[in-house]
Write an enzyme that holds these catalytic residues in place. Structure first.
Site, PDB file in Angstrom:
ATOM      1  N   LEU A 264       3.623  -1.045  -4.679  1.00  0.00           N
ATOM      2  CA  LEU A 264       5.030  -1.337  -4.409  1.00  0.00           C
ATOM      3  C   LEU A 264       5.133  -2.668  -3.672  1.00  0.00           C
ATOM      4  CD1 LEU A 264       7.777   1.123  -3.251  1.00  0.00           C
ATOM      5  CD2 LEU A 264       7.704  -1.208  -2.404  1.00  0.00           C
TER       6      LEU A 264
ATOM      7  N   HIS B  88       0.580  -2.282   8.409  1.00  0.00           N
ATOM      8  CA  HIS B  88       1.047  -3.662   8.429  1.00  0.00           C
ATOM      9  C   HIS B  88       2.550  -3.676   8.693  1.00  0.00           C
ATOM     10  CE1 HIS B  88       1.939  -7.702   6.873  1.00  0.00           C
ATOM     11  NE2 HIS B  88       0.640  -7.954   6.884  1.00  0.00           N
TER      12      HIS B  88
END
Length: 347
Positions: free
Chosen positions: A124, A233
């Site tokens: 994604l 992240h």
């Protein structure tokens, strides 16, 4: 904006996306030959009776106004059958001394392939210019993430019982992974980017060959490396939040390179799978939107799969009314069937 299966003509656009993904985005390396094979594999999955362990359903988010790809996402039908699928399993070992009346529990990392045979939602990515806080942009990432549940619900017999998602781990502003530098770099004679590139291209056998087969005691790691375990992240936080809303949870598995979490669930328990349902299409050129789109609609054709937002939900008779633009975007006519999801309800 609409989502459709990737096609051969998307190679340039996909490579452009791959160049923007950044460090740690393992599943989309900037390698034209590899990307071309990925497209070919996806095309076969959508159009042929391929074995479950070879099914890759790759989708692109298409900006019709700009004539370009805004993002992508994918579903891997089954992982770990052809190429080992490794994680660290975070566990605990207990040590005790009856004589000294001492008891210690120590966290460990153990190399495992426990997810062999599961499906995976992956790849994604949304271009930065399509992210944001305005009403249109905030729906782009949501559409990319949630349309996969409509696809899996519609073609449920093509998938196993469980699904997982690997989340990109924590990196500093210079693209450095403290987890990799403290652990992985000691076993692999290469830098992170090279190891990441190899795994992204499916070359994973070296992991099992070079990594230790015994538990790694986390107190031996630096404090900075331990702080990366199960963390994501900054750019991955929105994707993780959407997966958690769907019911996917972290069960103690992390990426062996960057320490990012792997979340998982039984497919039939995922909200988007449970709450999506069929509706019959009626087209009315004068149909007006009810405001911010909350209904995500997807077609029921495998090769001709399309997904997009629509401005209104079904009536009491299970009929969803589309205007001409919505019908064109989804490539449906009156009498066709859509699978729809009230994203306000499932959230």
């Amino acid at each position: 904006m609409r989502i459709r299966p990737i096609s051969d003509s998307d190679l340039d656009g996909l490579q452009s996306l791959a160049r923007e993904t950044g460090v740690g985005f393992t599943s989309l390396p900037d390698n034209r030959e590899f990307l071309a094979e990925k497209i070919a594999s996806a095309t076969r999955s959508f159009t042929e009776a391929t074995p479950i362990d070879q099914r890759l359903y790759f989708f692109v988010l298409e900006d019709e106004e700009q004539g370009k790809l805004a993002g992508c996402c994918a579903i891997d039908g089954q992982v770990g059958r052809e190429v080992p699928f490794y994680h660290y399993r975070v566990g605990t070992l207990a040590h005790s001394s009856k004589q000294l009346d001492l008891h210690r529990t120590i966290d460990t990392l153990f190399l495992s392939s426990d997810h062999t045979g599961d499906a995976e939602v992956a790849s994604l990515f949304l271009r930065p210019q399509y992210r944001g806080d305005d009403r249109r942009q905030e729906r782009n990432g949501a559409m990319l993430s949630m349309m996969r549940w409509l696809f899996m619900a519609e073609f449920r017999d093509r998938f196993p019982d469980k699904v997982l998602a690997e989340m990109r781990g924590r990196f500093d502003e210079n693209g450095r992974s403290a987890f990799w530098e403290c652990l992985g770099s000691n076993f692999f004679p290469m830098d992170f980017n090279e190891a990441d590139r190899l795994t992204g291209m499916g070359q994973k056998s070296f992991i099992g060959e070079l990594m230790p087969k015994f538990p790694i005691y986390t107190p031996f790691l630096s404090e900075e490396a331990r702080a990366c375990i199960g963390q994501v992240h900054d750019q991955t936080r929105p994707a993780l939040a959407m997966l958690k809303k769907q019911g996917l949870r972290w069960e103690g598995y992390i990426d062996i390179f960057d320490g990012g979490p792997t979340v998982e669930a039984y497919i039939d328990d995922v909200k988007g799978v449970r709450l999506s349902h069929h509706a019959r299409v009626e087209i009315d050129p004068n149909a007006q939107s009810t405001g911010r789109p909350q209904w995500l609609a997807a077609t029921t054709s495998m090769a001709g799969f399309r997904a997009a937002w629509v401005g209104r939900g079904p009536d009491a008779n299970g009929v969803v009314t589309l205007n001409d633009d919505e019908a064109r975007r989804l490539e449906v006519v009156s009498g066709d069937t859509l699978r729809i999801l009230d994203t306000d309800e499932e959230a």
